[in-house]
Design a protein around this motif. Structure first.
Motif, mmCIF file in Angstrom:
data_model
loop_
_atom_site.group_PDB
_atom_site.id
_atom_site.type_symbol
_atom_site.label_atom_id
_atom_site.label_comp_id
_atom_site.label_asym_id
_atom_site.label_seq_id
_atom_site.Cartn_x
_atom_site.Cartn_y
_atom_site.Cartn_z
ATOM 1 N N ASN A 226 0.829 -1.199 0.000
ATOM 2 C CA ASN A 226 0.000 0.000 0.000
ATOM 3 C C ASN A 226 0.866 1.253 0.000
ATOM 4 O O ASN A 226 1.764 1.392 0.818
ATOM 5 N N ILE A 227 0.571 2.128 -0.932
ATOM 6 C CA ILE A 227 1.267 3.410 -0.996
ATOM 7 C C ILE A 227 0.255 4.469 -0.562
ATOM 8 O O ILE A 227 -0.644 4.811 -1.315
ATOM 9 N N THR A 228 0.411 4.961 0.649
ATOM 10 C CA THR A 228 -0.515 5.967 1.157
ATOM 11 C C THR A 228 0.184 7.317 1.234
ATOM 12 O O THR A 228 1.411 7.389 1.374
ATOM 13 N N SER A 229 -0.598 8.353 1.142
ATOM 14 C CA SER A 229 -0.012 9.690 1.218
ATOM 15 C C SER A 229 0.551 9.943 2.616
ATOM 16 O O SER A 229 1.575 10.613 2.760
ATOM 17 N N ARG A 230 -0.081 9.370 3.616
ATOM 18 C CA ARG A 230 0.406 9.551 4.989
ATOM 19 C C ARG A 230 1.810 8.953 5.141
ATOM 20 O O ARG A 230 2.703 9.563 5.734
ATOM 21 N N ARG A 231 1.992 7.778 4.597
ATOM 22 C CA ARG A 231 3.301 7.114 4.683
ATOM 23 C C ARG A 231 4.349 7.878 3.882
ATOM 24 O O ARG A 231 5.491 8.021 4.301
ATOM 25 N N TRP A 232 3.955 8.374 2.696
ATOM 26 C CA TRP A 232 4.883 9.105 1.856
ATOM 27 C C TRP A 232 5.291 10.410 2.535
ATOM 28 O O TRP A 232 6.458 10.782 2.531
ATOM 29 N N ALA B 215 5.274 11.020 5.725
ATOM 30 C CA ALA B 215 6.133 10.684 6.871
ATOM 31 C C ALA B 215 7.567 10.441 6.404
ATOM 32 O O ALA B 215 8.522 10.886 7.049
ATOM 33 N N GLY B 216 7.743 9.752 5.283
ATOM 34 C CA GLY B 216 9.076 9.527 4.730
ATOM 35 C C GLY B 216 9.734 10.824 4.301
ATOM 36 O O GLY B 216 10.930 11.045 4.532
ATOM 37 N N PHE B 217 8.954 11.698 3.691
ATOM 38 C CA PHE B 217 9.474 12.993 3.249
ATOM 39 C C PHE B 217 9.914 13.831 4.445
ATOM 40 O O PHE B 217 10.987 14.442 4.429
ATOM 41 N N LEU B 218 9.099 13.850 5.478
ATOM 42 C CA LEU B 218 9.452 14.616 6.673
ATOM 43 C C LEU B 218 10.689 14.054 7.358
ATOM 44 O O LEU B 218 11.513 14.810 7.880
ATOM 45 N N SER B 219 10.841 12.732 7.338
ATOM 46 C CA SER B 219 12.046 12.148 7.937
ATOM 47 C C SER B 219 13.291 12.545 7.143
ATOM 48 O O SER B 219 14.357 12.766 7.718
#
Length: 108
Positions: A53-59, A61-65
């Motif tokens: 699953n590719i969710t915007s929330r996960r993406w 979170a990765g961008f913010l990290s």
């Protein structure tokens, strides 16, 4: 064209000014940012390929990290500037280590 100049004036010029003020190696930072973007892209492709699953929330979170990781050399450089230490070699080492880590993440 006006939107592009607003983006440039709002984000890129202050960022470039901060890099110049702190005496950071702009070339290394550019390479690091490009590798971070490539890592995000390859991670998204990998997740798509294995039907994860590719969710915007996960993406996001990765961008913010990635942004937090990018803050490390700036924080060290600001600290050094604030206490009047010349540790540009250490900041450069931090950026180099982050470049190697991002490359490993892309290839791994």
């Amino acid at each position: 064209m006006e939107k592009q100049s607003v983006l440039l004036n709002t984000f890129l010029l202050p960022f470039a000014s901060l890099i110049a003020y702190l005496g950071l190696d702009a070339q290394k930072l550019t390479i690091l940012i490009i590798l971070m973007c490539l890592d995000m892209l390859t991670g998204t492709i990998k997740a798509f390929k294995i039907n994860e699953n590719i969710t915007s929330r996960r993406w996001v979170a990765g961008f913010l990290s990635k942004l937090v990781v990018l803050l490390v050399p700036f924080t060290v450089a600001l600290m050094a500037k604030g206490v009047d230490f010349d540790i540009k070699w250490f900041v450069s080492l931090c950026v180099s280590i982050l470049v190697v880590a991002e490359t490993y993440s892309i290839l791994g």
